[in-house]
Structure formats: C-alpha cells, structure tokens
Design a protein around this motif. Sequence first.
Motif, PDB file in Angstrom:
ATOM      1  N   VAL A  72      66.237  15.408  83.063  1.00 57.08           N
ATOM      2  CA  VAL A  72      66.963  16.533  81.876  1.00 57.08           C
ATOM      3  C   VAL A  72      67.435  16.716  80.554  1.00 57.08           C
ATOM      4  CG1 VAL A  72      66.886  19.111  82.622  1.00 57.08           C
ATOM      5  CG2 VAL A  72      66.575  17.271  84.132  1.00 57.08           C
ATOM      6  N   GLY A  73      66.889  17.389  80.066  1.00 54.89           N
ATOM      7  CA  GLY A  73      67.152  16.833  78.661  1.00 54.89           C
ATOM      8  C   GLY A  73      66.629  18.243  77.667  1.00 54.89           C
ATOM      9  N   ARG A  74      67.486  19.044  76.934  1.00 54.96           N
ATOM     10  CA  ARG A  74      67.291  19.668  76.045  1.00 54.96           C
ATOM     11  C   ARG A  74      67.833  19.520  74.715  1.00 54.96           C
ATOM     12  NH1 ARG A  74      70.466  24.419  78.442  1.00 54.96           N
ATOM     13  NH2 ARG A  74      69.237  25.407  79.208  1.00 54.96           N
ATOM     14  N   ALA A  75      66.938  19.979  73.950  1.00 56.06           N
ATOM     15  CA  ALA A  75      67.283  20.040  72.305  1.00 56.06           C
ATOM     16  C   ALA A  75      66.264  21.428  72.114  1.00 56.06           C
ATOM     17  CB  ALA A  75      66.356  18.868  71.662  1.00 56.06           C
ATOM     18  N   MET A  76      67.135  21.681  70.336  1.00 56.50           N
ATOM     19  CA  MET A  76      66.690  22.695  69.594  1.00 56.50           C
ATOM     20  C   MET A  76      65.742  21.751  68.375  1.00 56.50           C
ATOM     21  SD  MET A  76      67.142  25.355  68.629  1.00 56.50           S
ATOM     22  CE  MET A  76      68.698  26.517  68.631  1.00 56.50           C
ATOM     23  N   ASP A  77      64.803  23.203  68.371  1.00 60.07           N
ATOM     24  CA  ASP A  77      62.966  22.312  67.106  1.00 60.07           C
ATOM     25  C   ASP A  77      63.919  22.031  66.136  1.00 60.07           C
ATOM     26  OD1 ASP A  77      63.845  25.518  66.669  1.00 60.07           O
ATOM     27  OD2 ASP A  77      61.869  25.573  66.761  1.00 60.07           O
ATOM     28  N   SER A  78      64.998  22.020  65.246  1.00 60.53           N
ATOM     29  CA  SER A  78      65.437  22.673  64.242  1.00 60.53           C
ATOM     30  C   SER A  78      66.118  21.618  64.031  1.00 60.53           C
ATOM     31  CB  SER A  78      65.726  23.352  63.437  1.00 60.53           C
ATOM     32  OG  SER A  78      67.084  24.339  64.905  1.00 60.53           O
ATOM     33  N   ASP A  79      66.845  21.076  64.742  1.00 58.52           N
ATOM     34  CA  ASP A  79      67.608  19.237  64.675  1.00 58.52           C
ATOM     35  C   ASP A  79      67.058  18.319  64.989  1.00 58.52           C
ATOM     36  OD1 ASP A  79      69.950  17.513  65.599  1.00 58.52           O
ATOM     37  OD2 ASP A  79      70.430  19.099  67.556  1.00 58.52           O
ATOM     38  N   ARG A  80      66.577  18.163  64.536  1.00 61.70           N
ATOM     39  CA  ARG A  80      65.976  16.205  64.487  1.00 61.70           C
ATOM     40  C   ARG A  80      66.635  15.107  64.576  1.00 61.70           C
ATOM     41  NH1 ARG A  80      62.043  13.997  61.140  1.00 61.70           N
ATOM     42  NH2 ARG A  80      60.609  15.311  60.986  1.00 61.70           N
ATOM     43  N   LYS A  81      67.653  15.377  64.342  1.00 60.57           N
ATOM     44  CA  LYS A  81      68.462  14.050  65.251  1.00 60.57           C
ATOM     45  C   LYS A  81      68.708  14.233  66.778  1.00 60.57           C
ATOM     46  CE  LYS A  81      72.597  11.434  64.113  1.00 60.57           C
ATOM     47  NZ  LYS A  81      74.010  12.579  65.391  1.00 60.57           N
ATOM     48  N   GLY A  82      69.645  15.480  67.131  1.00 58.49           N
ATOM     49  CA  GLY A  82      69.262  15.869  68.764  1.00 58.49           C
ATOM     50  C   GLY A  82      68.046  15.536  69.500  1.00 58.49           C
ATOM     51  N   LEU A  83      66.991  16.170  68.692  1.00 60.98           N
ATOM     52  CA  LEU A  83      66.052  16.205  69.229  1.00 60.98           C
ATOM     53  C   LEU A  83      65.051  14.899  69.336  1.00 60.98           C
ATOM     54  CD1 LEU A  83      62.852  17.788  70.517  1.00 60.98           C
ATOM     55  CD2 LEU A  83      62.631  18.133  68.212  1.00 60.98           C
ATOM     56  N   THR A  84      65.471  14.070  67.989  1.00 61.75           N
ATOM     57  CA  THR A  84      64.747  12.452  67.942  1.00 61.75           C
ATOM     58  C   THR A  84      65.388  12.070  69.596  1.00 61.75           C
ATOM     59  OG1 THR A  84      64.278  12.974  66.047  1.00 61.75           O
ATOM     60  CG2 THR A  84      64.464  10.501  67.127  1.00 61.75           C
ATOM     61  N   LEU A 117      61.947  15.344  81.990  1.00 63.29           N
ATOM     62  CA  LEU A 117      61.295  17.518  81.261  1.00 63.29           C
ATOM     63  C   LEU A 117      62.586  17.248  80.604  1.00 63.29           C
ATOM     64  CD1 LEU A 117      60.292  20.019  82.493  1.00 63.29           C
ATOM     65  CD2 LEU A 117      62.413  20.699  81.952  1.00 63.29           C
ATOM     66  N   VAL A 118      61.993  17.737  79.188  1.00 65.78           N
ATOM     67  CA  VAL A 118      62.755  17.730  77.611  1.00 65.78           C
ATOM     68  C   VAL A 118      62.634  19.682  77.673  1.00 65.78           C
ATOM     69  CG1 VAL A 118      63.234  17.359  75.720  1.00 65.78           C
ATOM     70  CG2 VAL A 118      62.980  15.500  76.992  1.00 65.78           C
ATOM     71  N   GLU A 119      63.638  20.315  77.703  1.00 63.65           N
ATOM     72  CA  GLU A 119      63.280  21.593  77.320  1.00 63.65           C
ATOM     73  C   GLU A 119      63.842  21.549  75.787  1.00 63.65           C
ATOM     74  OE1 GLU A 119      65.425  24.763  78.914  1.00 63.65           O
ATOM     75  OE2 GLU A 119      64.940  26.700  77.937  1.00 63.65           O
ATOM     76  N   ILE A 120      62.198  22.979  74.597  1.00 62.94           N
ATOM     77  CA  ILE A 120      62.862  22.760  73.099  1.00 62.94           C
ATOM     78  C   ILE A 120      62.848  23.699  73.469  1.00 62.94           C
ATOM     79  CG2 ILE A 120      62.501  21.617  71.195  1.00 62.94           C
ATOM     80  CD1 ILE A 120      60.133  19.441  72.463  1.00 62.94           C
ATOM     81  N   TYR A 121      63.990  24.427  72.422  1.00 65.57           N
ATOM     82  CA  TYR A 121      63.857  25.309  71.866  1.00 65.57           C
ATOM     83  C   TYR A 121      63.599  26.188  71.069  1.00 65.57           C
ATOM     84  CZ  TYR A 121      67.903  27.297  75.614  1.00 65.57           C
ATOM     85  OH  TYR A 121      68.506  27.232  76.863  1.00 65.57           O
ATOM     86  N   GLN A 122      62.371  26.950  70.936  1.00 67.66           N
ATOM     87  CA  GLN A 122      60.958  26.332  69.868  1.00 67.66           C
ATOM     88  C   GLN A 122      60.815  27.872  69.170  1.00 67.66           C
ATOM     89  OE1 GLN A 122      56.861  26.558  70.969  1.00 67.66           O
ATOM     90  NE2 GLN A 122      56.923  27.933  68.823  1.00 67.66           N
ATOM     91  N   ASP A 123      61.260  28.179  67.788  1.00 67.18           N
ATOM     92  CA  ASP A 123      61.474  29.492  67.314  1.00 67.18           C
ATOM     93  C   ASP A 123      59.683  29.728  67.177  1.00 67.18           C
ATOM     94  OD1 ASP A 123      62.284  32.031  66.353  1.00 67.18           O
ATOM     95  OD2 ASP A 123      62.132  31.650  64.642  1.00 67.18           O
ATOM     96  N   CYS A 124      59.177  31.404  67.523  1.00 69.76           N
ATOM     97  CA  CYS A 124      57.872  31.728  67.407  1.00 69.76           C
ATOM     98  C   CYS A 124      57.785  32.571  66.135  1.00 69.76           C
ATOM     99  CB  CYS A 124      57.254  32.204  68.282  1.00 69.76           C
ATOM    100  SG  CYS A 124      56.007  33.195  68.420  1.00 69.76           S
ATOM    101  N   PRO A 125      58.318  32.084  65.897  1.00 74.09           N
ATOM    102  CA  PRO A 125      58.689  33.557  64.129  1.00 74.09           C
ATOM    103  C   PRO A 125      57.736  35.216  64.219  1.00 74.09           C
ATOM    104  CG  PRO A 125      57.852  31.200  62.816  1.00 74.09           C
ATOM    105  CD  PRO A 125      57.614  31.145  63.816  1.00 74.09           C
ATOM    106  N   ILE A 126      56.490  34.458  64.452  1.00 77.73           N
ATOM    107  CA  ILE A 126      55.216  35.502  64.631  1.00 77.73           C
ATOM    108  C   ILE A 126      55.540  36.764  65.974  1.00 77.73           C
ATOM    109  CG2 ILE A 126      52.514  36.324  65.234  1.00 77.73           C
ATOM    110  CD1 ILE A 126      53.563  34.757  62.269  1.00 77.73           C
ATOM    111  N   PHE A 127      56.164  36.421  67.018  1.00 80.06           N
ATOM    112  CA  PHE A 127      56.219  37.042  67.978  1.00 80.06           C
ATOM    113  C   PHE A 127      57.712  37.332  69.064  1.00 80.06           C
ATOM    114  CE2 PHE A 127      51.732  35.686  68.430  1.00 80.06           C
ATOM    115  CZ  PHE A 127      51.017  37.132  68.145  1.00 80.06           C
ATOM    116  N   ASN A 128      58.775  36.284  68.497  1.00 78.99           N
ATOM    117  CA  ASN A 128      59.463  36.820  69.039  1.00 78.99           C
ATOM    118  C   ASN A 128      60.773  35.598  67.751  1.00 78.99           C
ATOM    119  OD1 ASN A 128      61.593  37.074  70.802  1.00 78.99           O
ATOM    120  ND2 ASN A 128      61.553  35.164  72.171  1.00 78.99           N
TER     121      ASN A 128
END
Lengths: 622, 360
Positions: free
Chosen positions: B188-200, B214-225
Amino acid sequence: MVQQRVERRARVVIRFAGDSGDGMQLTGDRFTAEAAAFGNDLATFPSFPAEIRAPAGTLAGVSSFQLHFADYDILTPGDRPDVLVVMNPAALKANLGDLPRGAVLIVNVDEFTPRNLAKAGYAGNPLEDSSLEPYTVHQVPMAALTAGALEPLGVGRKDADRSKNMFALGLLSWMYSRPTEETERWLRSKFARRPEVAEANVVAFRTGHAYGETTEAFAVTYEVAPAVLPDGTYRQITGNTALAYGIVAAGRRSGLPVFLGSYPITPASDILHELAGLKRFGVTTFQAEDEIAGVGAAIGASYGGALGVTTTSGPGISLKSEAIGLAVMTELPLLVVDVQRGGPSTGLPTKTEQADLLQALFGRNGEAPLPVVAPRSPSDAFDVAVEAARLALTYRTPVLLLSDGAIANGSEPWRLPEEDALPDLTVTFATAPNGSEADGTDGRFLPYLRDPETLARPWAVPGTPGLAHRIGGLEKADKTGDISYDPANHEFMVRVRQAKIDGIPVPDLEVQDPDADVLVLGWGSTYGPIGAAVRRLRAAGHLIAQAHLRHLNPFPANTEAVLRSYRRVVVPEMNLGQLAFLLQGRFCVPVDSITKVSGMPFGAAELAELLGPYVTKEEVPA
Amino acid sequence: MSAIDLGLPTIGGLDLIPAADGPQKAKDFTSDQEVRWCPGCGDYAVLAAVRSFLPTLALRRENTVFVSGIGCSSRFPYYLDTYGFHSIHGRAPAIATGLAVSRPDLSVFVVTGDGDALSIGGNHLIHALRRNVNLTILLFNNRIYGLTKGQYSPTSEVGKVTKSTPKGSVDAPFNPVSLALGADATFVGRAMDSDRKGLTTVLEAAARHRGASLVEIYQDCPIFNDGSFDVLRKPDKSESRVITVRHGEPITFGTEGRWAVVRRGFGLGVAPTAEVAPADVVVHDATDHELAFALSRLSDQGLDHAVFGVLRQVSRPTYDDLAREQVRTAVDAGGADLRALVHGTDTWTVHDGTVTAAVR
Ligand code: SF4
C-alpha cells in the motif's frame, strides 16, 4: 423361504421419500446406478427442499428421489410412482397425493409415533384408519430391524438409524431382482476410511434384502429386463456433470485452457465442483467474490486467450448482464451457463422453470444480441456445451446456454461419444497486422476488421508483438476499434453486431412424424415430457408432429416454413409462454401456448391431456 | 483443511515477464489517441509519470496491460501504446484477476478512481487485495465524481456541498489506505499527482512487488473539486502536513525535520522533534502491519496530515501463483484422459440387441 412369484414389468417408477437427513438422494442414486449397470433405460428426478436441514420430521424437510427404469427407451422420470417408500409420516403426507390407486406403499413404521404424526400434521395414524386402503401397504419396522442386525457389531441405536436407508435399498433391490455385489463394493469404497461404517451399511443393505426374501409379506418380485438401446457404450449421467464434461471437451478440442469464474448458486454449483476436480485437464476454477466478478474474471481470461466460462442460475444472470454486454461490445468469446430455477428473485432455488428465455435473449441494455442454446436432456448437455463453446470461439461472442433444474439434477443413460467425433474447435489468434495498403492502414493492426464470412473480429491476445490495441465498452469505430461517437458508425456497428449473430448457420429444425396438421414445438427439458405425451397420443391413434429447438437464437432457417406448414402449432413451456411470444413476434404465425409454472416438470399424462383438445379435431379416427 | 506448503520460490512482480529487446522511451508508450481530459486535470501529470516510468521496468511493451473501469481516469488505457481494456464501472479488478491468473507473462495494471474502486467496485477491490493477485492498482482519488459532473464520492469530506448534496454531504468518507490495509493488502502506497519523483518511486516499487499493490494517488479535479489538495501542495501549508515515509528511516518531516511521528497510546501522533528524545521518533517499518495502519490514521478528511510513500510492503503467496501451481501440478501428474473421464467407472454396452453390463 417362501416361494415368490416373479413378474416381468416393462417399466417401473419408484420414489424414495424421507426426511432431508434420511439419505434419500443417496439411496435413489445408488438404485439408479444398479439399474444403469443392469442395462435398463432410466430417468431420474430428485426433489429436495431449499433448506439444508429443515426441522426433522416436518413437511418442509421432506426430500425425495424418483426413478423411472424400463426395458425400452423412456423419456421422463415418470409421472406417478408404482412404488413409494416413505421413511416417516411427513414423507407420506407430502407424497401420497401422487400415488395412483393400487400402487405399492412401503412404510418405515417405526417413525409413525404420535409425536412424528403430530409434526406432520396428522390428527390420527393413517396406518390405523382406512385412508390407505386403495394401496398395497407394507409396514416394515426398518429402524428396529436395522438396529437389531447391527447390535452384534456393537453399533448403537442412533448410529444404526443412519443405515436404515440402506435397509430400504436392500429391500427394493430384492423386489426388483437387482444385482447386489456392486452396491456392496460401492459401500465399502465409499466408506473406505471408516470400515465400521462400511460394514454397518453393508449389513443393513443385506438385512433389507433378506427381509424381502424371507418374509411372507411380499408374494411377488419383479424383473425389468435391460433396454435395447442403439448400439454403443453407455453410462448414467446427470445434466450438471455432462455439462462440465462438455466444457472440458471444448477445452481439449480448442487447445485452449479453460477458465471458469463462478459464484456458488443452486442448482448450478455442481458444475463448479465438478470442474474444480478436473485441473489435470488444464481447467482453472475461480470462486469469485460475487456473480459479477465471476463473469468479469472469465472475460479477463478470454481476453488473455483462454476459453472463459461462467456458470450460474437466473439471479446470477441478472447480476452479470452488464458484463455480458461488455463481452458483446468487445466481441470476446465467453460461455455463460444459466441453470434455470423458479423465479422471479430468489424464487424456488431447488425447483425447475424455463422462464429465463427472454432474459437470455434480451436482458441487456442496448441492442446486445448473442446466441442462445438449450440442451433437451441431461446427456444432451454435453453436446450443447461443446456447441456453445464452438459458437463463442468461432464468432467471438458471448453465448448463453440455458439448462434447468430438471436437467441439472436429473440423470439418464448417455451413449458415450468418441473424442474424434467431436467438432474441431481450433482457434487461430492474430499474429500480424491486418491493415491494407488500399485504405492506408498498411502495417497497422485493426482489431475490428471482420472476417468476411463469419463477421468475427480478430482475437489478438496480449503479449503479441505489434498488435497492441485498446478495447472497451464504449462504441467502437469500424475496423480501428477506436472510440467513436459518430452517428453513422454507431448505426453501422449496431447492425453489424446483429448481422453477425443472425448470420450464424444453424442446423435445420427436424420434425418427427411430420404428416399431421398439428405440431408440438418445445425447447429445453420439456423434450422428455413432450415426447412421452406425443407417444401416448399416437398410441391412441392421433396424428401429431413433434419438433424441438436446440438453437433459440438464431432460430434454424427453416423455422418459419415448418411453423407455416401446420394448421396449429402448440408450444408447451415451463413459463408463461416465452417461446410462443418470440415465435409470434418474429414470424407472425399464431401459436397456442401450454404453460406450467409450478416448479415441477410436465408429467407425460398431464401433457397428453393438455394436448388432447388440439388433436381430437377432424383428423382423429372415431 | 490443512495448509499446503507449495514451496514457491520468492519471485518479484515482474520476474515472469519477458524483457524488452532494447531501451525504450516514454514516446514508445504513447498511443496515437488524443488525450481528452480537461485542461489542468491532475490525470495529465500521472499519465506523464507513467509513460516515463514504464520504460524503466524494461519489459516488452506488448506484455503490459492496463485494465480500467469507468470514470475520467479510466480513459487512461487509450493513451498508452500497450494492450488496454476499458471495462465497466467498478469491475476492472475482477477482469484483471482473470487475466492475471491466466497469463503470468503479463504485467497487469488496474486504473481506477475513488467512485469506481471504492463505491460501485468496492467489493472487487477488497477481494483482489485479500487474494493478493499480482496486480498494480492505481487509485486516482479526486474526492469527487468528475465524469458524471460533480456529485460527492465515497472519499468526499462530510459537509461537502455538491450537485447531489446541496446542504452538504452527511456521508462519512473512506480512508482508502486504511481500507486496503484492512483488506490485508501486501503493498500500500500513496503519492501526489504533481510529485513526479515521489509518484515514480512508489509506482515503480508497486509494479515490482509480487502481489496486489494499491497506490492511492491524490489527484486534482480543477473542474469539480478545484484545489482539494492545495493544503498539501502550497509550501506554507504543506510544511506541517506532508509526511513522507521511507522504510528504515525515522519519520520526521517539515523544514529541517521540525516534526516527528511518535507513539501515542495504540496509535501515532505528531510532536515537535525538538521536544522528543531521538529514540522516541518512530522508525518506519513497511513490514509492520499495525504501524502502517496507525500511519494511515494520521490522515484525516481535513488533511491535517497526509502520509506518502510506501506504507506497507510484505511478501505473501499470490492467488494467481498458487492457482497456477495447483493446475500445473495436476497437469504434470498426468491422467488427463478425456475418454476415461467420460466413461467413468460404470458403463454398459449394447450391441445388436444384447446388453453387456458394467465392465469395471
Ligand atoms: S472532470 Fe475533473 S477529473 Fe475529470 S477530466 Fe475534468 S478535471 Fe479531470
């Protein structure tokens, strides 16, 4: 020893009935095996409650097994028993209504205590009043005799009670002059790890046999000679087992590994159990977390190049329908088996019905056509499973196979096929790009470029170099398979998916005794009852034609012509007229429906009577 | 039932997959399809990270498969030049399970979102994790339904006002990492969409893990959230919130390790490092299930803290390896005689009207 008379009988129907815990299914199965080994033709009908162990001694807990065996080819498990064996008052109460006058009733009298009589809802003891007068009643203290015989072995009363079903089997085996060695051998191997239990059962079996021989109560024994069926090697088989073997055979003939994704459900689970034990044939079984995962995993396996199969009953089909639609859209081979039971909703899990036909054809969103096939008897399930796999693999489509509870648990002799006689299901995977210079797609792989003859698309499995592509549930562009929202493309793709299924060549519908002006047309497990009813009518001098559909979609090409060549077409079904509705809608021909939805198959006499009004018109000799 | 020791070798997640013939580039993994997410969508960053990390696995491209469900992120497979299957809502883990069991030579990725994986497909997700099927699951969590235009999701915070919750949501959200750990996920891991290094880093470890990752990726939805994870991105706010864990290292975070993770009761808490004895700073151990769970509980819906990195990684036999082993053992033992199967033990023959009873 008393000198008994031996009478020959052409056919006999026996029903064993008792509490769920009395081992009636086992007893019936074993008697069936004896009849099969003896060479009789046979058909069986087990009936059990949905509850695993309903309160002992109650009507809800009654389990029964009916066996019809004969010296000629028979078609049904029989309407009414000639002999009814009841192990307790509840079994008597639940089954007596089916017993014709003059039939033999064998009663385990030990269970007819005031308490058990009360549990079954009897005010008095039917063995002591006149209510059983129309029958030949044998009151046998089966429990006491079994306990007595087992006492020297040191078996206690309670354990001895568990062997009284073998006493009943021994008695019936004697009555019908069945060979006994095989049953004793079977008992010893079944309980090989517990020799004392094996011994107790063998002794109980022999005690029942000896009881028949020595007591004066039974003046007659019967003989039912072997049936002379067409040349061949036979065995007895149930529908679920035959279906499982058909799936294995399809794997063999296609050279593909078989992957079954399934979730336990009555009455389909035995197919999962059977296949789980056949790993040596390269069969993988996956007991999924739910019905949807069962079909999903099968689709994933098919995508990877396996023969994906999922097995279920009606409620499971409801859950799987979206995924089946995905297989229609992605045009992947998939075999979906629906062992129908009484519905709607949870319905009657252990009873039979044919009410999923329209769901099989239309129970998906959008235009989602797929082939539908149905076996007509337990042994036919083998051939139909092979045929369903052939359709799935050849046309890259999900195929729905409609079995039902009567086929699944019923059994009959099966003339064994030779492997070489089975169709060759060899599949060719795509290995190279299929684009052409003509349209500028040279060197490209077009996952939706169709075979001009079958309209099937190429099956390119992951791992194939140069053919990487994407598929999914969104509408596909013709040839490229890219996502497309283009109206003209959608119009084309809906029609081409339909044309692919409509164009599948299906063997012509064959009509038996076509020279009549009334046709009885059926599908699925009504084959036996229809055939038996038609025989009765013909024996009474009526002319009646009979035909049976194996392919429900597409229909055989000559279906309309056949329907139009009869003054009346009668369709008996265990639903409220679903095939009749389809035929009328598709061919605009009037069809008469005979329907039954009691959870029980049609009886031969019952159906003959229902068909009577259609044939007793002008053509009937007075 | 007794447990059977199958004597399986310990193998990596990619060991049965054919290696690429030569070096690959991100471009090799880019399909000809136009990417159609909204401008500014976090999915773009994840796609770029995936395209650039896939070549580092050095696998044959055709042996990589992406299976997705339904939702914005589930369009992912179309944009990669690998095999891809865009399936139906929530069912990707089930389809991927069938594929992974049948084909040990494939690297199977699942792309899913918070609605797809945790709402409609929750059942398949937890069962894929408990079975430990050899899959790499990328869970894009934007805490909203994007494709259906802005309803709250099973990870939306209580009180969230959306089109379907005008007075604020009263649904308690899932913590996906806690959920996965509860299902006994082995990675189980977690990363941020914009953190290329951490995500990779997390994605690569997940792909190399044998079993369900399972990798949870915090991802921004600029349109609805829009800006839902801003407190974890803006340095002034993230400084006291973002906790990145590395196996074997003491867990401190913030400017110059200003904060430390310490034990508190049966769980964990955060304290100023200056006030904690060095021995009391928790050292991350990815094999410690309880620690991983306690770390996951530091993240709450308000994002006062959020733990990134590999929270748990342990080795456990995978369902697909075990299932294949059973079949292989049975096949190797022989006896796959169709005629013998069909005949069974009791047959009889009919010839010219004569019945010959059972031959055993
Ligand atoms: S709706 Fe949101 S998640 Fe979906 S593509 Fe647009 S920005 Fe991305």
